[in-house]
Design an enzyme around this catalytic site. Structure first.
Site, PDB file in Angstrom:
ATOM      1  N   TRP A   1     -13.417  12.581   2.807  1.00  0.00           N
ATOM      2  CA  TRP A   1     -12.605  12.446   3.463  1.00  0.00           C
ATOM      3  C   TRP A   1     -12.212  14.199   4.441  1.00  0.00           C
ATOM      4  O   TRP A   1     -11.165  13.549   4.895  1.00  0.00           O
ATOM      5  CB  TRP A   1     -11.127  12.226   2.656  1.00  0.00           C
TER       6      TRP A   1
ATOM      7  N   GLU B   1     -10.592   4.525   9.123  1.00  0.00           N
ATOM      8  CA  GLU B   1     -10.532   4.041   7.347  1.00  0.00           C
ATOM      9  C   GLU B   1     -10.843   2.579   7.524  1.00  0.00           C
ATOM     10  O   GLU B   1     -10.309   2.262   6.527  1.00  0.00           O
ATOM     11  CB  GLU B   1      -9.222   4.593   6.945  1.00  0.00           C
TER      12      GLU B   1
ATOM     13  N   GLU C   1       1.100  -1.000  -0.124  1.00  0.00           N
ATOM     14  CA  GLU C   1       0.206   0.086  -0.050  1.00  0.00           C
ATOM     15  C   GLU C   1       0.933   0.915  -0.235  1.00  0.00           C
ATOM     16  O   GLU C   1       1.812   1.443   0.728  1.00  0.00           O
ATOM     17  CB  GLU C   1      -1.007  -0.335   1.502  1.00  0.00           C
ATOM     18  N   ARG C   2       0.704   2.368  -1.390  1.00  0.00           N
ATOM     19  CA  ARG C   2       1.586   3.400  -1.280  1.00  0.00           C
ATOM     20  C   ARG C   2       3.053   2.848  -1.319  1.00  0.00           C
ATOM     21  O   ARG C   2       3.505   3.939  -0.897  1.00  0.00           O
ATOM     22  CB  ARG C   2       1.231   4.149  -0.084  1.00  0.00           C
TER      23      ARG C   2
ATOM     24  N   GLU D   1       6.990  21.559  -3.192  1.00  0.00           N
ATOM     25  CA  GLU D   1       5.637  22.433  -2.135  1.00  0.00           C
ATOM     26  C   GLU D   1       5.577  23.231  -2.970  1.00  0.00           C
ATOM     27  O   GLU D   1       4.650  23.930  -3.196  1.00  0.00           O
ATOM     28  CB  GLU D   1       6.652  23.220  -0.903  1.00  0.00           C
TER      29      GLU D   1
ATOM     30  N   ASP E   1      -1.995  13.863   7.521  1.00  0.00           N
ATOM     31  CA  ASP E   1      -1.756  13.207   6.408  1.00  0.00           C
ATOM     32  C   ASP E   1      -0.725  13.384   5.672  1.00  0.00           C
ATOM     33  O   ASP E   1      -0.882  13.838   4.127  1.00  0.00           O
ATOM     34  CB  ASP E   1      -2.975  12.305   5.930  1.00  0.00           C
TER      35      ASP E   1
ATOM     36  N   GLU F   1       3.882   9.078  -0.729  1.00  0.00           N
ATOM     37  CA  GLU F   1       2.708   8.985  -0.608  1.00  0.00           C
ATOM     38  C   GLU F   1       2.467  10.741  -1.308  1.00  0.00           C
ATOM     39  O   GLU F   1       2.061  11.013  -2.765  1.00  0.00           O
ATOM     40  CB  GLU F   1       2.338   8.398   0.511  1.00  0.00           C
TER      41      GLU F   1
HETATM   42  O1  GCW Z   1      -2.543   8.121   3.560  1.00  0.00           O
HETATM   43  C1  GCW Z   1      -3.237   7.501   4.089  1.00  0.00           C
HETATM   44  C2  GCW Z   1      -3.140   6.923   3.694  1.00  0.00           C
HETATM   45  C3  GCW Z   1      -3.551   5.097   3.321  1.00  0.00           C
HETATM   46  C4  GCW Z   1      -2.405   4.600   4.501  1.00  0.00           C
HETATM   47  C5  GCW Z   1      -3.318   5.883   6.120  1.00  0.00           C
HETATM   48  C6  GCW Z   1      -2.975   5.151   7.273  1.00  0.00           C
HETATM   49  C7  GCW Z   1      -2.110   2.565   5.559  1.00  0.00           C
HETATM   50  O2  GCW Z   1      -3.771   6.868   1.956  1.00  0.00           O
HETATM   51  O3  GCW Z   1      -2.994   4.469   2.511  1.00  0.00           O
HETATM   52  O4  GCW Z   1      -3.471   3.475   5.146  1.00  0.00           O
HETATM   53  O5  GCW Z   1      -3.196   6.974   5.235  1.00  0.00           O
HETATM   54  O6  GCW Z   1      -1.689   5.617   7.439  1.00  0.00           O
HETATM   55  O7  GCW Z   1      -3.266   4.468   8.156  1.00  0.00           O
END
Ligand code: GCW
Length: 687
Positions: free
Chosen positions: A549, A298, A172-173, A519, A377, A405
């Site tokens: 979100w 999530e 993932e990512r 940035e 995030d 990411e």
């Molecule tokens: O940044 C987000 C990501 C998700 C990730 C989540 C997390 C693992 O888009 O893919 O899930 O954070 O940190 O839990």
């Protein structure tokens, strides 16, 4: 593995400073054996010798654990240097992972409390190169350096999926190919690549690795059951480099794996299930670090479903692990990911603090609350999470994201060490204590630092070869957060590419400022996101604007930004202690780079820099693209000095970065031109 992966910062030439010497290694244990094997390989390649302690004369280098030193015969040639080093050590004992380096005539002595410290001492010398064998303080037994890691736990989390057909892919990512741990739904049979990885991490002082995604899917859960013996194989590989492994577990496991009808932390059957599970896991992996948990986040299950809070949930697991010496890393990334965008009063930024700060003091001693560095995030720019200053009685770990990411996905050059350094050096209060100090335990119980890894089975490990510097730099900052970002980069360049001054200069020009460049051409002034939904690559300014979100910019014809003030906004600014609460509350004192995170302002608002918000957007986006053009041109000049495969990979990625940066510039500038109607003061045309 079929092909040799890139050696990163440990190619053969990087071992030469030690490999040319006469070396003695003293001590026992798995990690000392690793040190011995490392030195053995180095001397074979470079013509030195690894000899026994009682050889004639003094060697150039002695690497010894304190026990190994004490075991030496009193009259041997090493007796005097070792005695001096041990007494230096005893004057002020170091944590076992620390080491000290002394010089005795022409001999350098590294002394450590245990194997990991010795390994870190060896790599310290490799970074110093020939300087490690030059005289420091003139007198015999001069102390050259003593070092201890700033952070007790220095962790890399993998978001790797065991299941080959996982919806988010193998990692993932992940932007560097498939998982190095898993293939075809099981732990790989051949762990040689994992051993290389463990060696790289051990050289930086990383001492904890999370083996699987915090989003625990059904198949991943089997790491606790069917695949447990394979977890043991992975643990053994890492153990030799001073690293303990951790498993991400699902809070709902008593239901999904145990067949119970509840995961309520207060239910004795649930408690028993976790105790039994821990018992079973530790019977296979006796030194497992513990569990990493993403709960009520999530879509992952958590204690909220049972009317319990996160201290109840975390302590449930903590108590199961406690008899085995394990620790829970419990993530604070808890927010409503199904919010109504029409609801202007809900603020995702507030969520972690609102859920966790009231629980301070309720977490057990073996629970660490893992907090993302910012409240949203992993954005290119965020204020430091207010949770970090709000839980003095709780062990806190700060979580960074090495995988890019939101910072170009390893297509773009984005050297993140300057960002991390700034975050770790941030002073949440009106005194000298930093974020790193909080994690290290200077203000309460110690936690550590964690980050999401950026590697995969790509030949360069990280997709973009220059992204290796982020992995390297992360490790170095967990050891010492005060290292200058340019110095860390300099080390990495020298170890990886050798000593070519022109290449060194060129790579600095490309990388030193690349975070700020990124940035400039992406989302402005701390507002964040504006990325394409789901995969998060490339611009989509309104991509998340009407989504559940909670990541909005609220641009309209008059202005942009989120009012997070106490006076008129969501109140988020009030989660900080002074002085930041007041600094962020007022547009007059809020730093420009975070202005839109805290305030909704008109496009004509004049920044401290003297330009208006909208003109700033136009100017920085144009500047960002010009910087990428210069980066690409500089790379082309350096191509002949780089290994051909590195040059070629980098050339392709820089072309993509340039294309993407132009797209960002044109979409963002055009969007704000259309919204505001304000022409560009420099006469640029938009579309
Ligand atoms: O940044 C987000 C990501 C998700 C990730 C989540 C997390 C693992 O888009 O893919 O899930 O954070 O940190 O839990």
């Amino acid at each position: 593995m079929d092909t040799e992966p890139h050696p990163c910062w440990l190619p053969e030439h990087a071992l030469a400073p030690v490999g040319r010497r006469a070396v003695v290694v003293l001590g026992t244990g798995a990690v000392v054996d690793t040190v011995r094997a490392e030195v053995d390989a180095a001397v074979r390649a470079h013509g030195g010798v690894l000899s026994e302690a009682d050889g004639s004369g003094l060697p150039d280098l002695v690497l010894a654990t304190v026990d190994g030193a004490r075991d030496q015969p009193a009259g041997g040639p090493l007796a005097e240097p070792l005695r001096t080093a041990v007494s230096r050590y005893e004057e002020a004992p170091l944590v076992t992972e620390g080491f000290l380096v002394t010089r005795h005539g022409d001999t350098t002595v590294v002394l450590a409390g245990g194997g990991p410290g010795l390994l870190y001492g060896l790599h310290h010398l490799l970074r110093l190169g020939h300087r490690a064998f030059e005289d420091g303080p003139a007198e015999a037994g001069g102390l050259v350096t003593r070092q201890e890691p700033a952070q007790p736990i220095r962790m890399l989390d993998h978001w790797d999926n065991l299941a080959a057909d996982s919806p988010m892919g193998p990692v993932e990512r992940g932007y560097a190919g498939a998982s190095i741990f898993y293939a075809d739904g099981r732990v790989r049979a051949d762990l040689s690549r994992v051993a290389r990885y463990a060696r790289l991490l051990g050289s930086l002082g990383i001492n904890a690795v999370g083996l699987n995604n915090v989003n625990v899917h059904r198949r991943e859960a089997e790491l606790l059951t069917t695949h447990l013996p394979d977890v043991g194989r992975l643990a053994a590989v890492f153990r030799a480099h001073g690293i303990r492994v951790w498993l991400s577990v699902s809070y709902g496991s008593p239901v999904t794996l145990g067949g119970l009808d509840t995961a309520d932390p207060m239910d004795p059957r649930v408690q028993q299930w976790w105790r039994d599970t821990a018992e079973r896991v530790y019977s296979v992996v006796g030194d497992l670090g513990g569990f990493v948990v993403k709960a009520d986040s999530e879509g992952q299950p958590g204690p909220f479903a049972y009317g319990r809070d996160h201290a109840d949930g975390a302590n449930l697991l903590g108590r199961a692990l406690a008899p085995h010496g394990g620790t829970v890393f419990w993530r604070a990334f808890v927010y409503d990911h199904r919010q109504d965008w029409r609801d202007r009063s809900t603020d995702r930024a507030r969520a972690a603090y609102d859920h966790f700060a009231p629980l301070d003091g309720r977490f057990d001693d073996n629970v660490v609350v893992q907090v993302k560095y910012g409240p949203i995030d992993f954005q290119v720019r965020e204020p430091v999470s207010p949770v970090i200053a709000a839980m003095p009685r709780t062990r806190l770990a700060v979580e960074l994201q090495v995988t890019q990411e939101y910072t170009g996905q390893q297509q773009h050059v984005c050297y993140l060490v300057p960002q991390w350094r700034e975050l770790l050096g941030f002073r949440p209060w009106d005194d000298d204590r930093t974020v790193s100090d909080v994690a290290a335990g200077a203000t309460g119980p110690a936690g550590g630092i964690a980050a999401v890894s950026n590697v995969g089975d790509d030949p360069f490990w990280t997709g973009h070869p220059l992204a290796q510097a982020n992995l390297y730099g992360y490790g170095r900052l967990t050891w010492d957060p005060t290292l200058a970002a340019e110095d860390v980069l300099d080390e990495w360049i020298g170890l990886t590419f050798g000593d070519d001054p022109e290449l060194r200069r060129g790579l600095h020009e490309i990388m030193d400022g690349s975070w700020l460049t990124y940035e400039r051409y992406t989302s402005p002034l701390g507002i964040g996101f504006m990325v394409k939904p789901n995969h998060h690559y490339g611009p989509d300014i309104d991509g998340y604007e009407y989504s559940p979100w909670g990541t909005y910019h609220f641009a309209d014809r008059d202005g942009i930004g989120v009012d997070r003030t106490v006076a008129t906004g969501t109140g988020y600014a009030g989660q900080y202690p002074e002085p930041w609460r007041s600094v962020y509350e007022s547009v007059d004192t809020c730093p420009d780079e975070l202005l839109l995170f805290f305030h909704h302002v008109p496009y004509g608002h004049v920044l401290h820099s003297g330009t208006t918000v909208v003109q700033h957007i136009y100017d920085t986006h144009a500047a960002g693209v010009e910087e990428v053009e210069r980066m690409a041109a500089r790379w082309a000049e350096l191509a002949d000095r780089l290994p051909p495969d590195v040059a070629e990979r980098g050339t392709g990625r820089l072309a993509e970065q340039l294309r993407s940066a132009r797209e960002w510039r044109d979409q963002v500038s055009t969007y704000f031109f259309r919204k505001s109607g304000v022409p560009d003061a420099r006469g640029r045309t938009f579309y």
